[in-house]
Structures are given as structure tokens and as C-alpha cells.
Design a protein around this motif. Sequence first.
Motif, PDB file in Angstrom:
ATOM      1  N   PHE A 161       0.819  -1.212   0.000  1.00 61.60           N
ATOM      2  CA  PHE A 161       0.000   0.000   0.000  1.00 61.60           C
ATOM      3  C   PHE A 161       0.855   1.266   0.000  1.00 61.60           C
ATOM      4  O   PHE A 161       0.455   2.315  -0.485  1.00 61.60           O
ATOM      5  CB  PHE A 161      -0.984   0.013   1.189  1.00 61.60           C
ATOM      6  CG  PHE A 161      -0.392   0.445   2.503  1.00 61.60           C
ATOM      7  CD1 PHE A 161      -0.259   1.790   2.820  1.00 61.60           C
ATOM      8  CD2 PHE A 161       0.036  -0.502   3.428  1.00 61.60           C
ATOM      9  CE1 PHE A 161       0.287   2.190   4.029  1.00 61.60           C
ATOM     10  CE2 PHE A 161       0.598  -0.109   4.637  1.00 61.60           C
ATOM     11  CZ  PHE A 161       0.722   1.237   4.940  1.00 61.60           C
ATOM     12  N   ASP A 217       3.474   2.136  -1.686  1.00 64.95           N
ATOM     13  CA  ASP A 217       3.720   2.644  -3.046  1.00 64.95           C
ATOM     14  C   ASP A 217       3.895   1.440  -3.980  1.00 64.95           C
ATOM     15  O   ASP A 217       4.634   0.511  -3.650  1.00 64.95           O
ATOM     16  CB  ASP A 217       4.998   3.496  -3.068  1.00 64.95           C
ATOM     17  CG  ASP A 217       5.040   4.394  -4.298  1.00 64.95           C
ATOM     18  OD1 ASP A 217       4.996   5.619  -4.132  1.00 64.95           O
ATOM     19  OD2 ASP A 217       5.089   3.854  -5.432  1.00 64.95           O
ATOM     20  N   LYS A 225      -5.817   4.827   3.468  1.00 70.14           N
ATOM     21  CA  LYS A 225      -4.495   4.679   2.849  1.00 70.14           C
ATOM     22  C   LYS A 225      -4.161   3.191   2.605  1.00 70.14           C
ATOM     23  O   LYS A 225      -3.712   2.814   1.530  1.00 70.14           O
ATOM     24  CB  LYS A 225      -3.469   5.273   3.826  1.00 70.14           C
ATOM     25  CG  LYS A 225      -2.311   5.933   3.182  1.00 70.14           C
ATOM     26  CD  LYS A 225      -1.517   6.682   4.249  1.00 70.14           C
ATOM     27  CE  LYS A 225      -0.057   6.683   3.854  1.00 70.14           C
ATOM     28  NZ  LYS A 225       0.834   7.155   4.866  1.00 70.14           N
ATOM     29  N   GLY A 275      -4.464   2.045  -1.097  1.00 74.84           N
ATOM     30  CA  GLY A 275      -3.088   1.855  -1.570  1.00 74.84           C
ATOM     31  C   GLY A 275      -2.828   0.415  -1.988  1.00 74.84           C
ATOM     32  O   GLY A 275      -2.158   0.160  -2.987  1.00 74.84           O
ATOM     33  N   SER A 296      -1.794  -0.834  -5.821  1.00 81.89           N
ATOM     34  CA  SER A 296      -0.608  -1.660  -6.111  1.00 81.89           C
ATOM     35  C   SER A 296      -1.007  -2.936  -6.844  1.00 81.89           C
ATOM     36  O   SER A 296      -0.344  -3.346  -7.798  1.00 81.89           O
ATOM     37  CB  SER A 296       0.090  -2.055  -4.809  1.00 81.89           C
ATOM     38  OG  SER A 296       1.213  -1.277  -4.590  1.00 81.89           O
TER      39      SER A 296
END
Length: 386
Positions: A57, A59, A99, A103, A107
Motif C-alpha cells: 500500500f 507505493d 491509505k 493503496g 498496487s
Amino acid sequence: MTAEFDVAVIGLGAMGSAALSHLSARGARTIGIDAYFPAHALSSSHGDSRLIRLGYFEDPSYVPLLQRAYRNWRALETRLRADILTTTGVLQIGAEDSKVVAGTRASCKMHQLAHEVLDKGEMARRFPAFQLGDDDIAVLDPQGGYLRPEAAVMGYLKLAAGDGAVLHFGEPVTAIEPGDGGVTIRSAVGQYRASKVVVATGSWIGELVPQLQEHAVAIRQVVAWYQPRDGFSTEPQRMPCFLRDEGEEGSYFGFPAIGVDGVKVGRHAHFREPIDPSKPNPPVNDADTALLDGFIAKRLPAAAGLRVNAVTCRYTMLPSEDFLLDLAPGNPNVVVASPCSGHGFKFTSVVGEILADLALEGGTSLPIAAFSFDAMNRFVAARKAA
Ligand SMILES: Cc1cc2nc3c(=O)[nH]c(=O)nc-3n(C[C@H](O)[C@H](O)[C@H](O)COP(=O)(O)OP(=O)(O)OC[C@H]3O[C@@H](n4cnc5c(N)ncnc54)[C@H](O)[C@@H]3O)c2cc1C
């Protein structure tokens, strides 16, 4: 002066032990030195379990490194004939736009990773240990699970020794001095010459890498173990590892009942309380246990039987809460491995490969541009400007 070693590795926790093993397997003449005995209680690489997950999550750019890390963990298991990585799946729970949940989905989408999205009803049917709020969903990463930190560190050291590495424990390194075509390493016991040195000294990194003195901050982390009320619903077969986004309150992580102590939980970065790495960790206090008891009672009631253990450990944070894997500015014979801001263990198996590349080749084909001194300094400058 001729170097006695091709590469010296200082600090033999998660990062250093993996680097030493990768280097030694490639035929380098190596020495590994640790101030204590590896995986000790003041290090960041102990405590039975570490999460690993693929749909990152934080990046999507971490995913290729994670894919390589999975491959390397399996290779380590094959060489050791031991279990290091157990797949239980990882549930990432929270509001749809949180998030962690958003996230993870981003991904998974970008890298076409297998995953399932589960609503509250489906979660209650399949994973009844978890209590979800009305607006919560969960994303199940089927490749997620946990690693055994002590077995990984000791396994890497065992392989390194088998490949010819010299190991010194209980020997603090006091200085690294640049010299003709290499470095001199001074310790409490003696001195060594090496062509290259890898510095992987965890929360103590600022002592040997002056460029990190101001930026690498050790903070207190607390985890606790609970004996479940219903042991069966919290066993790994029925309860995956998890991450739980609590919005403003941060994120919590946890593991099913793996060992005798039961279910383990913690809040990522806890109270973000800086500590002095040269001193023993401050003990667990009432505020620590109140936080974790409150979380487990609310979100994992089946596990909230009896708290049987709680310990303080340490994270070491960089300004961007990222990693730093680079040659030291002004001294390309020194390779620096940061302690990875509380989420680095799962990457250890690929970080070891990267550090070996940096030491032996001066660079790597793996994607680490974001983990350079330049990137860290740019982040700090941008933050100051803002
Ligand atoms: C409670 C907790 C939970 C975590 N959970 C996760 C998770 O679920 N998933 C995940 O991916 N990551 C997780 N992390 C982060 C991860 O564990 C760390 O990033 C990683 O273990 C750091 O390893 P290291 O080798 O950099 O440091 P360390 O393990 O601290 O090793 C550094 C070593 O250097 C030695 N040393 C220091 N100074 C000297 C010196 N002068 N001379 C010689 N030796 C020296 C020390 O004795 C030590 O053995 C967690 C961390 C903690 C603390």
C-alpha cells in the motif's frame, strides 16, 4: 597496503546477515562483525514474526523489489532446508478510501496481483475473529504471510560461515577510516583492512555514518501477545496476518496465534517516541498496554483473552519513512544500509543482494534510485521549504 578482506560487514541483524551471505556466496573474502550476538533484544530483528505482503500500500514502486525478495526468501529456504516464510494471506482492513485499503488496491491493479475484496458479511463468514465497522472492507493478499526473523538472521549467518565468512560477535566497531584503496575498520578488539565495508548497524547507524546522525531517528515500538478466548478462530489456518487502518489513529498490524504466546499486535510506530539508541529500551508502561488492549478488545474480540507478554523494541525512521541503500557520499568504499523505517524486514533477502551488488560492482540493476542520499536530501530540503 593489501586488504585482508574484500568486504567487511558491520552489524549482523537482518540487513547485514543477508549482505554477508550474498557476498560470501559470490566468493568474496568476507568478515562480519557485530557488537552483540545477532538477533539480540536491542536489535530490530527479533520477536518471532514479521509481516510480508506483495500488494504494497505504501507505493506500487516497491512491488518489483518484493517480487525479487519472495524469490530470494524461497531460495534461502531451499539452501537451509528450513521454513522461513509462511503464507497465511494478509488482510488489509479499513474504509474503502483509507491509505491501507486504497493503496493496496492501487498496487494490486498496477502490477496485476491476485487479491480478493471482502465486505463485512463475507469477512464475518470467512474470518470471524475480525470485527469490522459498517464502512470497512478488507483486501486479502493471498501471497502475504509472515517471516521468522531469528531463523532468517541465523540462517543467513550459517550460510555465510559455510561459504567462508569470518564471524566476530561481541565486538563493537568504533571507527571506519578511509585509506589507500580501501578502509581500515577499528574495533574494541583490533583492526582490519577491507577493500569495501557495508555498514548495517541499525538504530546505531549515526555513530558510523555521520551523514545519518541527524536523520536516522530511533523510536520506541511496543508489541503485545494475547491468549485468545477462542483459540481455534485465531489459528493461522483461520486467521490471516493483518494490517488495519484506523485513519487518524494510524495503522495496526497483527499475527495469528503462531507460537505459545498467542496473537501478536502492535501499532505501526506506536507513539513515535524518540529514544537514545545507546541506552536500553525504556520498559513497557500502562499507556502502551492500554493502547493495545483497547485495540484488540474493539477489533479482535475473539483474541482479547489474556495479555501474556508485551515488549519494547525499536524502529529507526528516516525522514521519508523509506529506505537508504547507497554508497557513502565522498567514500565509494563505504556501502550504507539503513534500518528501513519499520517496514524493512520483508525486503531483507533482496536488500542483501543489493548491498552485495553495491560492494562488489559499485552499482545494481535493481530499482533503488529512490533510496539514495540525494533522494533523502531532496526530501529534507522540500520539507524545510514547505
Ligand atoms: C517490533 C517491530 C516490528 C516490525 N515489523 C515489521 C514487519 O512486520 N515487516 C517488516 O518488513 N519489517 C518490520 N519491522 C522492521 C524490520 O524488522 C527492521 O527494518 C529490520 O529488522 C532492521 O534490521 P537491521 O539489520 O537494519 O537492524 P538490526 O536488526 O538492529 O541490526 C543492527 C545490528 O548492528 C549491530 N551494531 C550496531 N552498532 C554496531 C557497531 N558499532 N559495531 C558492530 N555492530 C554494531 C547491532 O548489534 C545489531 O545486531 C519491524 C521492526 C520492529 C522493531
